[in-house]
Design a protein around this motif. Sequence first.
Motif, PDB file in Angstrom:
ATOM      1  N   UNK A   1      -7.367  -6.080  11.613  1.00  0.00           N
ATOM      2  CA  UNK A   1      -6.075  -6.053  12.315  1.00  0.00           C
ATOM      3  C   UNK A   1      -6.100  -7.039  13.484  1.00  0.00           C
ATOM      4  N   UNK A   2      -7.207  -7.051  14.205  1.00  0.00           N
ATOM      5  CA  UNK A   2      -7.319  -7.993  15.322  1.00  0.00           C
ATOM      6  C   UNK A   2      -7.102  -9.419  14.826  1.00  0.00           C
ATOM      7  N   UNK A   3      -7.748  -9.696  13.704  1.00  0.00           N
ATOM      8  CA  UNK A   3      -7.674 -11.052  13.181  1.00  0.00           C
ATOM      9  C   UNK A   3      -6.226 -11.439  12.861  1.00  0.00           C
ATOM     10  N   UNK A   4      -5.498 -10.493  12.286  1.00  0.00           N
ATOM     11  CA  UNK A   4      -4.100 -10.766  11.983  1.00  0.00           C
ATOM     12  C   UNK A   4      -3.315 -11.056  13.269  1.00  0.00           C
ATOM     13  N   UNK A   5      -3.583 -10.276  14.312  1.00  0.00           N
ATOM     14  CA  UNK A   5      -2.877 -10.480  15.590  1.00  0.00           C
ATOM     15  C   UNK A   5      -3.213 -11.846  16.185  1.00  0.00           C
ATOM     16  N   UNK A   6      -4.487 -12.211  16.075  1.00  0.00           N
ATOM     17  CA  UNK A   6      -4.890 -13.511  16.628  1.00  0.00           C
ATOM     18  C   UNK A   6      -4.084 -14.627  15.956  1.00  0.00           C
ATOM     19  N   UNK A   7      -3.907 -14.478  14.664  1.00  0.00           N
ATOM     20  CA  UNK A   7      -3.143 -15.494  13.925  1.00  0.00           C
ATOM     21  C   UNK A   7      -1.660 -15.428  14.306  1.00  0.00           C
ATOM     22  N   UNK A   8      -1.123 -14.203  14.318  1.00  0.00           N
ATOM     23  CA  UNK A   8       0.315 -14.052  14.586  1.00  0.00           C
ATOM     24  C   UNK A   8       0.719 -14.562  15.963  1.00  0.00           C
TER      25      UNK A   8
END
Length: 730
Positions: A525-532
Motif C-alpha cells: 500500500x505504501x508503494x502505491x501511495x508513493x507512486x500516486x
Amino acid sequence: MSISRFGALDTILNRSKDELDYVDIPDAKISEFFGCNVFNDAAMQKYLTPKAFNEVKSAINSDEKLSREQADVVADGMKRWAMDHGVTHYTHWFQPLTGRTAEKHDSFFTLTPDGQVLEEFDGDTLVQQEPDGSSFPGGGLRSTFEARGYTAWDPSSPAFIFEVGEGKTLCIPTIFVTYGGDSLDYKLPLLKSQSYIEEAAVPVCQFFDSNVTQVKTTLGWEQEYFLVDEAMFNARPDLMLTGRTLLGKHSTKGQQLDDHYFGSIPERVFAYMRDLETECHKLGIPVRTRHNEVGPGQYELAPMFEETNLAVDHNQLLMDVMDRVAIRHKLRVLLHEKPFAGVNGSGKHNNWSMATNTGKNLLSPGKNPRMNLRFLTFFVNTIQAVYNHADLLRASVASASNDHRLGANEAPPAIISVFIGDTLTKVLESIEKGKDEDGGGVEEILDLLSKIPNLELDNTDRNRTSPFAFTGNKFEIRMAGSSMNCAAPMTIMNTIVGKQLKEFYASVEALKAEGKDQEGAIFEVIRQYVIDSKAIRFEGDGYSEEWKKEAAERGLSNTPNTPDALGAYISKSSKDLFLTSGVFTEKELDAHYEVMCENYILKLQIESRTMSEMVINHIIPAAIKYQTILAENVNSLMGIGLHESTYNAQKELLIEISEHINKAKDGIDKMSKASKKADKEGHADKQAKAYATKVKPLMEKIREQADELEYLVEDSEWPLVKYRELMFLR
Ligand code: ADP
Ligand code: MG
C-alpha cells in the motif's frame, strides 16, 4: 487628530533611556515560577481531593463528561486556587472566527436574595455560559431568535490566570457553539479533528505495537512579528486601523545586507523579549527560542512543542500577551503578515507531528528498520493526504493579510508541494521501483530503511522555499500567517491525515484477508501511495517561474488570492471529507466559508477606506503645499527676469507632482466606484472576488502614486512617518 510625524519623532528623541529599557523580571529561576498562573496538575492536586483529581484526569483522557456533582467539586477547587492568587473575576475564554480570543468577565462576588455577600463559582458556571454572542461572526448559523452563542468548558486545556496590571482574571478555555450545538469557533472543529485522527491512527499503530492506545498530534509554532515604537505607530492611521502600512516608499536600506537576521538584539527589544517570556512562563507557555528575523525590526519566538489543542491555546494567548507587554515598553507589536512592503512578511510555521501514549513520535525514524516501516507508514500517508487535499490545506491559511505573503517571492508559494530532502527522496524512489509486483522487495527496502537515522544530518540544508517541508522528525507547515489561529491548518492536517490513515488501514486489512503477510501488505500500500502522490513532491526552488509552469503541468493548483482559495472548503471532495469525519456538518461548513469570505471583504473595505482618507487628507494636501512653494518660487524667479533655465527643475517637479496628484485622485474615485459596485454583489463569495480583482489592484496603483509623491515632496512637508523611521528602531 492623530499624532503628527514630527510630534512622534520628538516624543521618541525626548524619552529617557530608563523609560525605554524598562525591565521588571523576577530574580527566580524559570523552573521556580513556570506555570504559576495555571490550574495545572500540581495546583489541582493541592486544591482537589485525590478522587476529584483522578476524575478530571480521566475525563480529559477519555472525552467523558464530568457529572454535575464532579463539576461542582472542580469549580470549588478552581475558585479557591484563583482567590488564593488574588483573582476577583472569571471568564469563559474562547476563539470566535474573528481570529483572536474573546472574553466577558464576571465577578465571583454575588449578593444572595437575603442580602448575604458571597464569592460564588459552581459547576454550572464552570461548564457553560451564555455570553451575548450575537455580534460574533456566525455566517448565518444563528437566526435572530436564537442569536445567543454558548460557551462550554474544554477540560483538556487548563484554566489560567490572566494578569492585566493589578487585575487578575480566571480564564476558562471553552468552545463556542450555537443553541443547536453548531460550532462558531476554531476550537470545536479542532477537537473533533483530534478525535478523528486518533481513531484512525491507533489501529495503524497497532500493526507495529499493540501497546499503543492513544495518538495525539503535536504542534510547535514559530511566531514572527515586528516591533515599532508606540509614538510612530500612533502617527500612522494605517498601522492603527489595519495593522499594516498601506502607503510608504521603501527605505533605501531594507534587508539587502542581511544584517538583521540573527544579529544582536537591540537592548530595548531585548528588554521586551525578556518581559514577554516571563509572562509566558507564568502562563505555562514553554517559550524557548528568540532571535532577530530577516526584516529590519522583525523578530521570532518559539516554544517547545505541545499537544496541539494546548499549543493552539498557548499561541492565541501569546498574541494577546505580546500586545499587552509591548505597551509597557512603549512599543507596538505588528502581527500582520505584511506590515511593510519591500521587506519580508511574517509567518507562523506550524511544526506538526503525531505522538503515541507510549512516548513515540510517529514521524521520527526509528533505530531499526522495522521501526522505520512504522515511520514510513505515517510519513507516506501524510504526503498522500496532502496530495489529495492540497487545496484545502491552502484554503486553511488563506486570508486578506496572508495574500501579501503567499506567492509573493519571499514566502512559500501559493502552490502546495512537499519537500522531504535527499535521503528520503532516494528511499521513496527505491520503493517506487520496487523488486517485484507482490512486494517481494520488503527485505531490500528494510535494508535501505536502516540508513534513515542519518536523516537529521541530511536535512540540515533545508529548502526554505517549500511551503510544506519534512524537517527530520516533523512536517513544517510554512504557509500559515503570523496573525492566524493555528487551529485552522491543524484541523485540516488532522482531518486529511485521519482520513488517509483510515483508507490505509482498510487497504492493508483487505490484502491481509487475501492472504498477504502484514509487512508485505503494508509495503504494497505504501508503494502505491508513493507512486500516486509523486506529483506533490518537489525539492527545487519554490520561488522560481519554472516551478509555476512545472506545477501547472503536474496539475497542482496555484491560487494566490483568498476568495479563489477558499472555494476548496465547499468543494465536493471537502464536503465528503468533513461529513464522513464529522469535523464539520454541512451547515457549519457553509457558515465557516461565509465567515471567511466576510472577513476578507471587511478587511479590504477597511483598508481601501483608510487608504482613501490618507491620500485625500494627508498626501494630496502635503503635495499641494509643496506645489505652491514650487510655483511661488518659479514665479519669483520669473519676476526678477531670470532666464527660464534657472527654474527648469522646479517646473519639472511641479509637473511631475501634478501628474501624481491627478492620478492618485483619479485612482481614489475609481476605487470608490469599484467598492460600491462590489458591495452590491449579492453573495459574500462574489463580493470577496470583486474586492480581490477590482478593488485591490486599484489600491496598488494608488499606492504607487502616493509613494512617488513621498519621494518628490520636501521632507519637512511630509506628514506620515517614513519607512526608515518606522523600521530602524532604537
Ligand atoms: P527552525 O526555525 O529551524 O524551523 P526551530 O527550532 O525554531 O526551527 O523550531 C522548531 C520547532 O519545531 C519548535 O517550535 C519545536 O518545538 C517544534 N518541534 C520539534 N519537534 C516537534 C514535534 N515532534 N512535533 C511538533 N513540533 C515539534
Ligand atoms: Mg521553522
